[in-house]
Motif scaffolding. Structure first.
Motif, PDB file in Angstrom:
ATOM      1  N   ARG A   1       0.782  -1.322   0.020  1.00  0.00           N
ATOM      2  CA  ARG A   1       0.080  -0.006   0.013  1.00  0.00           C
ATOM      3  C   ARG A   1       0.763   1.335  -0.164  1.00  0.00           C
ATOM      4  O   ARG A   1       0.310   2.397   0.066  1.00  0.00           O
ATOM      5  CB  ARG A   1      -0.728   0.016   1.158  1.00  0.00           C
ATOM      6  N   GLY A   2       2.087   1.059   0.024  1.00  0.00           N
ATOM      7  CA  GLY A   2       2.827   2.391  -0.075  1.00  0.00           C
ATOM      8  C   GLY A   2       3.035   3.157   0.910  1.00  0.00           C
ATOM      9  O   GLY A   2       3.242   4.253   1.154  1.00  0.00           O
TER      10      GLY A   2
ATOM     11  N   GLU B   1      -0.143  13.711  -3.292  1.00  0.00           N
ATOM     12  CA  GLU B   1       0.010  12.881  -4.496  1.00  0.00           C
ATOM     13  C   GLU B   1      -0.535  11.638  -4.071  1.00  0.00           C
ATOM     14  O   GLU B   1       0.199  10.773  -3.596  1.00  0.00           O
ATOM     15  CB  GLU B   1       1.532  13.140  -4.864  1.00  0.00           C
ATOM     16  N   ILE B   2      -1.413  11.344  -5.024  1.00  0.00           N
ATOM     17  CA  ILE B   2      -2.074  10.348  -4.923  1.00  0.00           C
ATOM     18  C   ILE B   2      -1.282   9.116  -5.825  1.00  0.00           C
ATOM     19  O   ILE B   2      -0.736   9.448  -6.740  1.00  0.00           O
ATOM     20  CB  ILE B   2      -3.748  10.285  -5.608  1.00  0.00           C
ATOM     21  N   PHE B   3      -1.018   8.022  -5.089  1.00  0.00           N
ATOM     22  CA  PHE B   3      -0.476   6.904  -6.018  1.00  0.00           C
ATOM     23  C   PHE B   3      -1.529   5.604  -5.755  1.00  0.00           C
ATOM     24  O   PHE B   3      -2.086   5.577  -4.649  1.00  0.00           O
ATOM     25  CB  PHE B   3       0.891   6.870  -5.703  1.00  0.00           C
ATOM     26  N   MET B   4      -1.091   4.691  -6.369  1.00  0.00           N
ATOM     27  CA  MET B   4      -1.998   3.280  -6.501  1.00  0.00           C
ATOM     28  C   MET B   4      -1.117   2.290  -5.626  1.00  0.00           C
ATOM     29  O   MET B   4       0.006   2.209  -5.656  1.00  0.00           O
ATOM     30  CB  MET B   4      -2.073   2.647  -7.829  1.00  0.00           C
ATOM     31  N   GLY B   5      -2.251   1.661  -4.998  1.00  0.00           N
ATOM     32  CA  GLY B   5      -1.557   0.636  -4.123  1.00  0.00           C
ATOM     33  C   GLY B   5      -1.707  -0.997  -4.752  1.00  0.00           C
ATOM     34  O   GLY B   5      -2.812  -0.848  -5.689  1.00  0.00           O
ATOM     35  N   GLY B   6      -0.961  -1.823  -4.372  1.00  0.00           N
ATOM     36  CA  GLY B   6      -1.132  -3.220  -4.953  1.00  0.00           C
ATOM     37  C   GLY B   6      -1.976  -4.154  -3.766  1.00  0.00           C
ATOM     38  O   GLY B   6      -2.468  -3.519  -2.851  1.00  0.00           O
ATOM     39  N   GLU B   7      -2.713  -4.920  -4.458  1.00  0.00           N
ATOM     40  CA  GLU B   7      -3.708  -5.919  -3.398  1.00  0.00           C
ATOM     41  C   GLU B   7      -3.041  -7.124  -3.277  1.00  0.00           C
ATOM     42  O   GLU B   7      -2.032  -7.542  -3.918  1.00  0.00           O
ATOM     43  CB  GLU B   7      -5.033  -6.301  -4.362  1.00  0.00           C
TER      44      GLU B   7
ATOM     45  N   GLU C   1      -7.985  -4.242   3.259  1.00  0.00           N
ATOM     46  CA  GLU C   1      -6.324  -4.239   3.132  1.00  0.00           C
ATOM     47  C   GLU C   1      -5.875  -3.193   3.608  1.00  0.00           C
ATOM     48  O   GLU C   1      -5.063  -2.964   4.176  1.00  0.00           O
ATOM     49  CB  GLU C   1      -5.787  -4.879   2.026  1.00  0.00           C
TER      50      GLU C   1
ATOM     51  N   PRO D   1      -2.809   9.720   0.982  1.00  0.00           N
ATOM     52  CA  PRO D   1      -3.333  10.498  -0.066  1.00  0.00           C
ATOM     53  C   PRO D   1      -4.627  10.188  -0.778  1.00  0.00           C
ATOM     54  O   PRO D   1      -4.712   9.649  -2.016  1.00  0.00           O
ATOM     55  CB  PRO D   1      -2.116  10.711  -1.208  1.00  0.00           C
TER      56      PRO D   1
ATOM     57  N   ALA E   1      -7.771   2.679  -4.077  1.00  0.00           N
ATOM     58  CA  ALA E   1      -7.083   2.773  -5.114  1.00  0.00           C
ATOM     59  C   ALA E   1      -5.952   1.441  -5.661  1.00  0.00           C
ATOM     60  O   ALA E   1      -4.782   1.846  -5.208  1.00  0.00           O
ATOM     61  CB  ALA E   1      -6.191   4.150  -5.355  1.00  0.00           C
ATOM     62  N   THR E   2      -6.651   0.599  -6.086  1.00  0.00           N
ATOM     63  CA  THR E   2      -5.574  -0.550  -6.489  1.00  0.00           C
ATOM     64  C   THR E   2      -6.109  -0.952  -8.274  1.00  0.00           C
ATOM     65  O   THR E   2      -7.403  -0.661  -8.313  1.00  0.00           O
ATOM     66  CB  THR E   2      -5.536  -1.603  -5.517  1.00  0.00           C
TER      67      THR E   2
END
Lengths: 341, 341
Positions: A133-134, A148-154, B122, B305, B310-311
């Protein structure tokens, strides 16, 4: 049978940097936890070097992270040593005694296997989810006041490989299933497997396991077979972009090879809390990250300060193990988790 | 029945800061996911404003984060709008239409309830474990090249309160049980409860629930009853030293009151990824943290953020929901998750 907790028994002993323990990590706490469970054990909590010395000749059991040769010689009635940790390599290193020497005197050594399975299971998922999830990136952005939005992994649907399905590995597998992961792993023991992993391989098929995993957790004990296990060749067997969490000893990883894998993107990110090589070589520094290591500055590395097992409940779990083994010993039943070097 | 994905359908639209999407978050990806599930739906993916305009008069269904009054007027055959998100407050804010207006035209509006339950589940555990294990502190120490051991807290055996046991709250409850937590919560609905929490209370007994919890997760939807719900009085009802994770809209919390609770230690630490008040008031900024907020510099706050949901898998889950509701609609069965303002 008297159980001695030496005056210098203390979890802090191996954590010199701890300045804000939110709980009592001393022998007094351990004694309390034991007595809360049973009044059948005579627990001697030594308050000074003199009291430890005075108690040794009559002690039937000692609970400690290590027992020096001097103490061992003085403990003439000793039948049982309960190591306070699950990993037993430090015990032998710091005690300077061997399994053979203990066996020759008929002294049983047991390790605290599973003492930290709950705590470390949580640590592992803290690490896995922090990486996917960063969380470290978010903390850096917060320090910079940067939105700054970023994407996480699942992790759901992903494959988790556990290298070393022991007590801790099994707890990790159990939690991973709750998250909807496919769990594979390796283990030393042969024979039927009744654990939580979906599929288990012998240690010889480690490369196959690594090649299938989106996330890898190292949970093996340190021994001649696992020292330097994760070297360049092995890291090349991983799936490109896999995440790595180490909760084994630092020496299981070859640091230079790991750095290379992290730089090339072969390993997307790693969470580490033990490190192999230190400047001093002193026991208490054995697992600290060297000041000159490049790992400090790598954004895809999360450095935790060797606190995977460091929570307030650890002595409650240790007391469970001690009381259980004590009762077995006095009842003439086999004790659990015999240890050897 | 034609299903229109407008040209400006895009997850990025509401995440202007996203520069490194590791996946395709466009209508094309959504269309692919739908067609992977069924070929019974005629999906019109508009590539330009002109194509959207041309498709509107014959579209029976639209999937979108919002539908403007203009588009609504042009969509003369519209029977069904599938909102692309689980929270429906943004839909009404940005569309400027009302439930009543839709109902008067016989248009069904459904929300994507549960679309993010796995992903946000998660996220919640990433947050809980980051707070209890001190991940943000470790990151700061790493940036300073500082090796300083500290203790973490455990979640096993602790009590988790979930404010709002909906789809997401239930997933959190399910995971919490795997970690060995006691799970309590509140919900709006009356009647028998068949979820994962050990104990459930009506929303009127929120203070009781808060007073028992070591960790609190806000997972309620935003409405008149929940706007400003977590104010000074409510925060005073918490157990001293509780952790707080918000995955509801930012407006559920009163920021000034939360800051006070974090400063006094009433709330030990909080993880937040949505914020209520913004400078611009524009939809896309609705949940960003204001540059002048003191939260940025609080060490016991983890600012994420707005990426809880967001994944890369979110469109796969959305496609499941769309296909399910589409099949229900053409079969004359009741659709799932009807929404109203």
């Amino acid at each position: 049978m008297k159980l001695l907790i030496p005056h210098d028994f203390s979890y802090e002993k191996y954590h010199p940097g701890v300045t804000d323990l939110p709980y009592d990590a001393t022998g007094a706490r351990l004694k309390d936890e034991i007595l809360r469970r049973t009044d059948a054990i005579e627990v001697i909590l030594a308050a000074s070097p003199e009291e430890t010395e005075a108690a040794l000749p009559t002690a039937g059991a000692i609970v400690s992270y290590s027992v020096s040769a001097e103490r061992l010689a003085a403990a003439r009635k000793l039948r049982w040593i309960q190591a306070a940790s699950a990993g037993i390599d430090h015990f032998f290193k710091s005690s300077g005694v061997s399994s053979a020497a203990l066996a020759a005197r008929g002294i049983i050594l047991t390790k605290a296997a599973g003492v930290s399975r709950i705590v470390i299971g949580e640590h592992v998922f803290a690490m896995i989810l922090a990486l996917t999830r960063g969380v470290p990136r978010a903390v850096r952005q917060q320090l910079d006041h940067r939105w700054e939005i970023f994407m996480g992994g699942e992790v759901h649907g992903r494959t988790l490989a556990i290298v070393g399905l022991g007590e801790i590995g099994e707890r990790v597998a159990e939690l991973a299933r709750a998250f909807g992961m496919t769990v594979i792993g390796t283990r030393r023991s042969e024979g039927a497997y009744h654990g939580h992993a979906h599929q288990v391989y012998p240690a010889t098929q480690l490369d196959t396991v690594l090649g299938r995993a989106d996330i890898i957790v190292l949970a093996c004990s340190l021994n001649d077979a696992t020292r330097g296990l994760m070297n360049r060749a092995r890291l090349s067997a991983t799936k490109r972009g896999a995440y790595l969490v180490n909760i084994a000893r630092g020496e299981v990883l070859v640091e230079a090879d790991l750095i290379e894998a992290l730089q090339s993107g072969r390993i997307a990110a790693a969470a580490l809390d033990t490190f192999g090589q230190t400047a001093s070589g002193a026991l208490r520094d054995l697992e600290a990250l060297r000041p000159e290591s490049p790992l400090w500055d790598m954004e895809n590395v999360l450095v935790m300060p060797n606190n995977a097992a460091a929570t307030s409940e650890i002595f409650a779990y240790l007391a469970d193990i001690i009381v259980d083994n004590y009762c077995r010993l006095v009842a003439g039943e086999p004790v659990l988790n015999l240890a050897s070097d």
